[in-house]
Design a protein around this motif. Structure first.
Motif, PDB file in Angstrom:
ATOM      1  N   ARG A  71     -97.526  24.051 -19.969  1.00 17.06           N
ATOM      2  CA  ARG A  71     -98.131  24.748 -18.368  1.00 17.06           C
ATOM      3  C   ARG A  71     -97.174  26.153 -18.434  1.00 17.06           C
ATOM      4  O   ARG A  71     -96.154  26.166 -18.855  1.00 17.06           O
ATOM      5  CB  ARG A  71     -97.774  24.081 -17.148  1.00 17.06           C
ATOM      6  CG  ARG A  71     -98.534  22.664 -17.088  1.00 17.06           C
ATOM      7  CD  ARG A  71     -98.094  21.928 -15.789  1.00 17.06           C
ATOM      8  NE  ARG A  71     -98.616  22.847 -14.790  1.00 17.06           N
ATOM      9  CZ  ARG A  71     -99.866  22.349 -14.130  1.00 17.06           C
ATOM     10  NH1 ARG A  71    -100.519  21.338 -14.603  1.00 17.06           N
ATOM     11  NH2 ARG A  71    -100.512  23.151 -13.332  1.00 17.06           N
ATOM     12  N   ILE A  72     -98.092  27.215 -17.952  1.00 19.02           N
ATOM     13  CA  ILE A  72     -97.136  28.342 -17.708  1.00 19.02           C
ATOM     14  C   ILE A  72     -96.514  28.472 -16.537  1.00 19.02           C
ATOM     15  O   ILE A  72     -97.002  27.935 -15.507  1.00 19.02           O
ATOM     16  CB  ILE A  72     -98.368  29.722 -17.698  1.00 19.02           C
ATOM     17  CG1 ILE A  72     -99.269  29.449 -18.666  1.00 19.02           C
ATOM     18  CG2 ILE A  72     -97.693  30.730 -17.293  1.00 19.02           C
ATOM     19  CD1 ILE A  72     -98.448  30.047 -20.202  1.00 19.02           C
ATOM     20  N   VAL A  73     -95.145  28.707 -16.569  1.00 21.05           N
ATOM     21  CA  VAL A  73     -94.172  28.717 -15.497  1.00 21.05           C
ATOM     22  C   VAL A  73     -94.107  30.024 -14.832  1.00 21.05           C
ATOM     23  O   VAL A  73     -94.117  30.113 -13.582  1.00 21.05           O
ATOM     24  CB  VAL A  73     -92.818  28.392 -16.132  1.00 21.05           C
ATOM     25  CG1 VAL A  73     -91.869  28.381 -15.123  1.00 21.05           C
ATOM     26  CG2 VAL A  73     -92.867  26.959 -16.903  1.00 21.05           C
ATOM     27  N   THR A  74     -94.262  30.855 -15.613  1.00 18.41           N
ATOM     28  CA  THR A  74     -94.262  32.417 -14.951  1.00 18.41           C
ATOM     29  C   THR A  74     -94.713  33.273 -16.056  1.00 18.41           C
ATOM     30  O   THR A  74     -94.603  33.137 -17.184  1.00 18.41           O
ATOM     31  CB  THR A  74     -93.054  32.705 -14.400  1.00 18.41           C
ATOM     32  OG1 THR A  74     -93.033  33.919 -13.692  1.00 18.41           O
ATOM     33  CG2 THR A  74     -91.911  33.169 -15.576  1.00 18.41           C
ATOM     34  N   SER A  75     -95.428  34.730 -15.560  1.00 24.21           N
ATOM     35  CA  SER A  75     -95.584  35.851 -16.353  1.00 24.21           C
ATOM     36  C   SER A  75     -95.533  36.893 -15.660  1.00 24.21           C
ATOM     37  O   SER A  75     -95.588  36.946 -14.534  1.00 24.21           O
ATOM     38  CB  SER A  75     -97.025  35.303 -16.891  1.00 24.21           C
ATOM     39  OG  SER A  75     -97.972  35.457 -15.920  1.00 24.21           O
ATOM     40  N   GLY A  76     -95.120  38.133 -16.325  1.00 26.15           N
ATOM     41  CA  GLY A  76     -95.037  39.177 -15.786  1.00 26.15           C
ATOM     42  C   GLY A  76     -94.276  40.136 -16.615  1.00 26.15           C
ATOM     43  O   GLY A  76     -94.110  39.926 -17.902  1.00 26.15           O
ATOM     44  N   SER A  77     -93.881  41.514 -16.061  1.00 28.37           N
ATOM     45  CA  SER A  77     -93.216  42.222 -16.884  1.00 28.37           C
ATOM     46  C   SER A  77     -91.788  41.659 -16.869  1.00 28.37           C
ATOM     47  O   SER A  77     -91.448  41.134 -16.269  1.00 28.37           O
ATOM     48  CB  SER A  77     -93.083  43.753 -16.288  1.00 28.37           C
ATOM     49  OG  SER A  77     -92.529  43.608 -15.055  1.00 28.37           O
ATOM     50  N   LEU A  78     -90.943  42.246 -17.984  1.00 28.70           N
ATOM     51  CA  LEU A  78     -89.690  41.736 -18.183  1.00 28.70           C
ATOM     52  C   LEU A  78     -88.873  42.035 -16.852  1.00 28.70           C
ATOM     53  O   LEU A  78     -88.308  41.068 -16.376  1.00 28.70           O
ATOM     54  CB  LEU A  78     -88.832  42.602 -19.224  1.00 28.70           C
ATOM     55  CG  LEU A  78     -87.805  42.276 -19.773  1.00 28.70           C
ATOM     56  CD1 LEU A  78     -87.375  40.917 -20.149  1.00 28.70           C
ATOM     57  CD2 LEU A  78     -87.152  43.246 -20.630  1.00 28.70           C
ATOM     58  N   ALA A  79     -89.180  43.025 -16.146  1.00 28.31           N
ATOM     59  CA  ALA A  79     -88.311  43.336 -14.893  1.00 28.31           C
ATOM     60  C   ALA A  79     -88.575  42.322 -13.793  1.00 28.31           C
ATOM     61  O   ALA A  79     -87.828  41.709 -13.165  1.00 28.31           O
ATOM     62  CB  ALA A  79     -88.562  44.711 -14.300  1.00 28.31           C
ATOM     63  N   GLU A  80     -90.121  42.104 -13.709  1.00 28.69           N
ATOM     64  CA  GLU A  80     -90.285  41.185 -12.656  1.00 28.69           C
ATOM     65  C   GLU A  80     -89.839  39.549 -13.061  1.00 28.69           C
ATOM     66  O   GLU A  80     -89.299  38.936 -12.460  1.00 28.69           O
ATOM     67  CB  GLU A  80     -92.048  40.891 -12.679  1.00 28.69           C
ATOM     68  CG  GLU A  80     -92.518  42.152 -12.148  1.00 28.69           C
ATOM     69  CD  GLU A  80     -94.050  42.300 -12.233  1.00 28.69           C
ATOM     70  OE1 GLU A  80     -94.708  43.100 -11.863  1.00 28.69           O
ATOM     71  OE2 GLU A  80     -94.909  41.389 -13.051  1.00 28.69           O
ATOM     72  N   VAL A  81     -89.784  39.315 -14.253  1.00 28.76           N
ATOM     73  CA  VAL A  81     -89.368  37.957 -14.512  1.00 28.76           C
ATOM     74  C   VAL A  81     -87.854  37.653 -14.590  1.00 28.76           C
ATOM     75  O   VAL A  81     -87.385  36.624 -14.141  1.00 28.76           O
ATOM     76  CB  VAL A  81     -89.886  37.567 -16.063  1.00 28.76           C
ATOM     77  CG1 VAL A  81     -89.566  36.143 -16.660  1.00 28.76           C
ATOM     78  CG2 VAL A  81     -91.241  37.256 -15.992  1.00 28.76           C
ATOM     79  N   THR A  82     -87.064  38.643 -14.945  1.00 27.66           N
ATOM     80  CA  THR A  82     -85.614  38.563 -14.713  1.00 27.66           C
ATOM     81  C   THR A  82     -85.193  39.123 -13.591  1.00 27.66           C
ATOM     82  O   THR A  82     -84.080  38.980 -13.279  1.00 27.66           O
ATOM     83  CB  THR A  82     -85.064  39.728 -15.726  1.00 27.66           C
ATOM     84  OG1 THR A  82     -85.656  40.927 -15.599  1.00 27.66           O
ATOM     85  CG2 THR A  82     -85.501  39.067 -17.214  1.00 27.66           C
ATOM     86  N   ASP A  83     -86.062  39.444 -12.444  1.00 28.75           N
ATOM     87  CA  ASP A  83     -85.580  39.817 -11.168  1.00 28.75           C
ATOM     88  C   ASP A  83     -84.614  38.873 -10.615  1.00 28.75           C
ATOM     89  O   ASP A  83     -85.031  37.580 -10.473  1.00 28.75           O
ATOM     90  CB  ASP A  83     -86.924  40.045 -10.154  1.00 28.75           C
ATOM     91  CG  ASP A  83     -86.412  40.883  -9.019  1.00 28.75           C
ATOM     92  OD1 ASP A  83     -85.243  41.341  -8.752  1.00 28.75           O
ATOM     93  OD2 ASP A  83     -87.111  40.324  -7.817  1.00 28.75           O
ATOM     94  N   GLY A  84     -83.638  38.970 -10.041  1.00 25.92           N
ATOM     95  CA  GLY A  84     -82.657  38.096  -9.424  1.00 25.92           C
ATOM     96  C   GLY A  84     -81.633  37.244 -10.288  1.00 25.92           C
ATOM     97  O   GLY A  84     -81.444  36.285 -10.073  1.00 25.92           O
ATOM     98  N   HIS A  85     -82.195  37.516 -11.720  1.00 26.90           N
ATOM     99  CA  HIS A  85     -81.205  36.854 -12.874  1.00 26.90           C
ATOM    100  C   HIS A  85     -80.625  37.858 -13.752  1.00 26.90           C
ATOM    101  O   HIS A  85     -81.061  39.126 -13.674  1.00 26.90           O
ATOM    102  CB  HIS A  85     -82.094  36.244 -13.746  1.00 26.90           C
ATOM    103  CG  HIS A  85     -82.753  34.898 -13.110  1.00 26.90           C
ATOM    104  ND1 HIS A  85     -82.386  33.962 -12.789  1.00 26.90           N
ATOM    105  CD2 HIS A  85     -84.230  35.104 -12.596  1.00 26.90           C
ATOM    106  CE1 HIS A  85     -83.518  32.970 -12.097  1.00 26.90           C
ATOM    107  NE2 HIS A  85     -84.474  33.724 -11.994  1.00 26.90           N
TER     108      HIS A  85
END
Lengths: 236, 247
Positions: A204-218
């Motif tokens: 299953r897809i857990v998340t997708s987006g730009s690198l900045a969006e996915v790493t936001d908060g990490h």
């Protein structure tokens, strides 16, 4: 452009792909990330027409792979291994691949030079090291000078200089306007290379987006990846 | 696509082994047996001379068998120890994703190679027989020679179809070679039931062999049609499986 839309596939009793959807866009490197067995290779195999999905579609430039005339001139794919019969030389392998898609035979020598295999062009593919096999696989993917590149774990088996070469190759390909989709389970190696990220776990897809969006908060892509896959219960 | 498949087939060492053995075996046997055959012809113990020369075209069939099997089995050979699950078929299908068109191209390439081989063998064997036993050789019958060539091609396609179903080279090749050389299971079955005369490897030879070795009367045309029907059935099963299976 690659469009994966609601792909599902069951093998035996396990659902290896469950409603998988995402896009990879031109001019960008899309990292398709997930642990081993998450469904990355299965998705790519469906995209390349090697396996049939139970439901959903996978399109390259709006067309199913199987319906592409001379597909290697539109999309180049690197799967595990070189794809060359071990009794065949690298050059003989590339020449039949070129002939199958109406690509001039002279391209075989050009792509061998691109991947640094000119000196070993007459060697049998079965005698190649893992790194050389990957390079030969990449040479085949580049034969038709395609606008889309699909690479399954492209840095596996490469030495540090090979990884460095691959990174700049991927960035240059995207800069030239190509769509680049690569799968990997190695986050650290990819953080500097990808523009967009798609994370898959247990089909299953857990998340997708730009690198900045996915790493936001990490802190890093690796942290984000572990946090996201831990939420879905992945074990290592 | 046919050019690509020709290149693939002719760049395989195993295919060259099939070409060399299949091409050389029959003429060699004719030469080795020349003295014995001539003596038998002179003293009248040879029997029916109607098949003299043509009978020798039943030798060397290991050639088309190897070529037919290898054309498919090479696609399923693991490409190396680093990636045991990966085969050439992955490269083939990403280059030529339409599976039925791919099979057609493979078949055409195989037919061209085996037909060329059969023409060379037939020319060599019939010429040798004419030189060695010219007083006894029957007049050349183009239809029978064409039937022998067709038998070689059909046997290659038969082997191709079996490999397509089994996705393996060793098992079909072992069975085919043992059946055609050491112990012919098909021939033994003819002792049990006359229906066994219609098995593909037995019936095919009836297209061009007329001698009295066969108890069951089958016309050359019926023999050809029967073998073609067998092959059509096996090819249809193989093509269906190839179309449906994941690579």
């Amino acid at each position: 452009m690659i469009t994966i839309d609601r792909l599902s596939k069951t093998k035996g009793k396990s659902r290896i792909l469950d409603d998988v959807s995402f896009e990879a866009r031109p001019g960008r490197v899309t990292g398709f990330l997930g642990p081993n067995g998450a469904g990355k290779t299965s998705t790519l195999r469906v995209l390349l027409g090697l396996d049939r999905p139970d439901a959903g579609t996978a399109l390259v430039c709006g067309t199913r792979y199987r319906d592409l005339p001379r597909p290697l001139t539109r999309i180049g794919a690197l799967l595990d291994g070189s794809g060359a019969h071990r009794a065949r030389s690298a050059r003989a392998h590339l020449r039949w691949v070129a002939a199958s898609n109406g690509i001039p035979a002279t391209r075989a020598d050009e792509v061998l030079e691109t991947v640094g295999l000119t000196a070993d062009a007459r060697k049998r593919a079965g005698r190649y090291s893992l790194g050389m096999s990957r390079r030969l696989g990449l040479a085949a993917a580049l034969l038709g000078n395609p606008e889309v590149l699909v690479l399954d774990e492209p840095i596996n088996g490469l030495d540090p200089s090979g990884i460095r070469w691959m990174r700049s190759f991927l960035r240059d390909s995207a800069a030239e306007g190509r769509t680049v989709l690569l799968s990997s389970h190695l986050m650290g190696e990819l953080a500097e290379t990808v523009d967009d990220v798609v994370v898959i776990d247990k089909g299953r897809i857990v998340t997708s987006g730009s690198l900045a969006e996915v790493t936001d908060g990490h802190r890093t892509l690796e942290d984000a990846f572990f946090a996201l896959t831990a939420e879905s219960g992945a074990s290592w | 696509m046919v050019t690509a498949e020709l290149r693939k087939l002719l760049a395989l060492p195993t295919a060259w082994a099939g070409l060399a053995i299949g091409t050389l075996l029959a003429p060699l046997i004719v030469l080795i047996n020349a003295r014995y055959t001539h003596a038998a012809l002179v003293d009248g113990t040879y029997g029916d001379v109607a098949d003299l020369g043509l009978m020798d075209l039943g030798i060397g069939l290991i050639g088309p068998m190897v070529l037919g099997v290898v054309s498919i089995s090479s696609e399923y050979t693991p490409t190396g120890e680093h990636s045991p699950g990966i085969t050439q078929l992955h490269a083939t299908l990403t280059a030529m994703p339409s599976r039925l068109r791919l099979l057609t191209a493979k078949l055409l390439a195989l037919v061209l190679v085996v037909l060329a081989q059969a023409v060379v063998v037939a020319t060599a064997v019939l010429t040798l027989n004419e030189i060695l036993h010219g007083d006894f050789t029957p007049p050349l019958e183009p239809a029978r020679i064409a039937s022998a060539l067709l038998y070689w091609v059909l046997l290659a396609v038969f082997s191709f179809a079996i490999a397509l179903i089994t996705r393996n080279g060793i098992v079909p090749l072992t069975v085919l070679i043992i059946n055609s050389t050491f112990v012919s299971v098909s021939y033994l079955l003819t002792k049990v039931t006359d229906l066994a005369y219609y098995l593909p490897d037995i019936v095919g030879a009836r297209m061009f062999i007329r001698g009295g070795a066969f108890a069951q009367p089958i016309s050359p045309v019926a023999a050809g049609l029967t073998m073609t029907a067998w092959i059509a059935l096996l090819l249809a099963i193989g093509a269906y499986l190839f179309h449906r299976r994941d690579a």
